[in-house]
Design a protein around this motif. Structure first.
Motif, short mmCIF file in Angstrom:
data_model
loop_
_atom_site.label_atom_id
_atom_site.label_comp_id
_atom_site.label_asym_id
_atom_site.label_seq_id
_atom_site.Cartn_x
_atom_site.Cartn_y
_atom_site.Cartn_z
N TRP A 106 -52.15 -40.36 -55.62
CA TRP A 106 -52.44 -39.93 -57.00
C TRP A 106 -53.77 -39.18 -57.07
N TYR A 107 -54.74 -39.62 -56.28
CA TYR A 107 -56.05 -38.95 -56.26
C TYR A 107 -55.90 -37.51 -55.77
N ILE A 108 -55.18 -37.33 -54.66
CA ILE A 108 -54.98 -35.98 -54.11
C ILE A 108 -54.23 -35.11 -55.11
N TRP A 109 -53.18 -35.67 -55.70
CA TRP A 109 -52.42 -34.91 -56.69
C TRP A 109 -53.31 -34.52 -57.86
N ALA A 110 -54.14 -35.44 -58.30
CA ALA A 110 -55.03 -35.16 -59.44
C ALA A 110 -56.03 -34.07 -59.09
N GLU A 111 -56.57 -34.13 -57.88
CA GLU A 111 -57.54 -33.12 -57.44
C GLU A 111 -56.90 -31.72 -57.40
N GLU A 112 -55.61 -31.66 -57.13
CA GLU A 112 -54.91 -30.39 -56.99
C GLU A 112 -54.20 -29.94 -58.27
N MET A 113 -54.23 -30.77 -59.33
CA MET A 113 -53.53 -30.40 -60.56
C MET A 113 -54.05 -29.09 -61.12
N GLY A 114 -53.09 -28.25 -61.48
CA GLY A 114 -53.44 -26.93 -62.00
C GLY A 114 -53.64 -25.92 -60.89
N LYS A 115 -53.69 -26.38 -59.64
CA LYS A 115 -53.80 -25.47 -58.49
C LYS A 115 -52.49 -25.56 -57.72
N SER A 116 -52.42 -26.42 -56.71
CA SER A 116 -51.18 -26.55 -55.93
C SER A 116 -50.30 -27.70 -56.42
N VAL A 117 -50.70 -28.35 -57.50
CA VAL A 117 -49.88 -29.40 -58.15
C VAL A 117 -49.72 -29.01 -59.61
N VAL A 118 -48.51 -29.24 -60.11
CA VAL A 118 -48.20 -28.92 -61.51
C VAL A 118 -49.27 -29.52 -62.42
N GLY A 119 -49.76 -28.73 -63.35
CA GLY A 119 -50.78 -29.19 -64.27
C GLY A 119 -50.21 -29.62 -65.60
N MET A 120 -51.07 -30.03 -66.46
CA MET A 120 -50.69 -30.44 -67.80
C MET A 120 -50.42 -29.20 -68.64
N PRO A 121 -49.37 -29.22 -69.48
CA PRO A 121 -49.12 -28.07 -70.36
C PRO A 121 -50.34 -27.81 -71.26
N ASN A 122 -50.67 -26.55 -71.47
CA ASN A 122 -51.85 -26.19 -72.27
C ASN A 122 -51.78 -26.71 -73.70
N ASP A 123 -50.58 -26.84 -74.23
CA ASP A 123 -50.44 -27.28 -75.62
C ASP A 123 -50.24 -28.79 -75.76
N TYR A 124 -50.45 -29.54 -74.67
CA TYR A 124 -50.24 -30.99 -74.72
C TYR A 124 -51.33 -31.67 -75.55
N THR A 125 -50.91 -32.55 -76.42
CA THR A 125 -51.83 -33.39 -77.18
C THR A 125 -51.45 -34.84 -76.91
N PRO A 126 -52.37 -35.64 -76.36
CA PRO A 126 -52.03 -37.02 -76.05
C PRO A 126 -51.71 -37.83 -77.31
#
Length: 176
Positions: A106-126
């Motif tokens: 999960w740490y590696i995936w988080a570090e790569e989110m938005g780069k080589s791992v799918v990121g959060m949609p720009n319009d996402y509101t928690p």
């Protein structure tokens, strides 16, 4: 690969940390993934960063190197399958890891989110539930945060390995 220990025994030992785990369990799959993303974006600020050197990344090549080469849709589906404990190749691979290695994934995936791992949609509101849960983890001390993370990551993934019955359960003594 090494199988996870008995994930029926919670590692979140305090009432406060057990409450965070219970609240996490109530979230739907995508809300759980959003919470993870938000937790990792907060790491190093109000959330303590897990020590990646406590893990063995060479035990998870499928979940690290291979995973990073997949499309965004494939990556997202794999994350969902792991969260939902589906019987898939990636979920079985994840379920066979010890908790420190699961945390590392999960740490590696988080570090790569938005780069080589799918990121959060720009319009996402928690949702309010995700925000509340994020606030709760931020208010825990390091030990509480880590016990929550270990408990949560160890509940994910698929494994058909069952805990060995105890002497009390079987009524038999072990023979060595």
């Amino acid at each position: 690969m090494v199988s996870s220990f008995n994930n029926q025994i919670p590692q979140a030992l305090t009432e406060e940390s057990q409450e965070v785990v219970k609240d996490f369990d109530k979230l739907d799959t995508d809300a759980k993934l959003a919470w993870f993303y938000l937790v990792y974006t907060e790491m190093g600020e109000s959330i303590t960063r897990a020590a990646p050197n406590a893990a063995e990344p060479e035990l998870a090549p499928t979940l690290v190197q291979d995973y990073l080469k997949l499309s965004d849709d494939e990556q997202l589906q794999i994350m969902r399958d792991i969260v939902d404990k589906e019987n898939t190749e990636y979920s079985r691979t994840y379920g066979a890891l010890k908790d420190n290695n699961q945390l590392l994934v999960w740490y590696i995936w988080a570090e790569e989110m938005g780069k080589s791992v799918v990121g959060m949609p720009n319009d996402y509101t928690p949702s309010d539930n995700v925000k509340s849960l994020l606030s709760k983890i931020q208010n825990l001390e390091f030990e509480g945060q880590m016990s929550v993370f270990r408990t949560i990551v160890n509940q994910m993934g698929y494994s058909n390995v069952k805990p060995i019955e105890t002497q009390a359960q079987t009524g038999k003594t072990s023979s060595l």
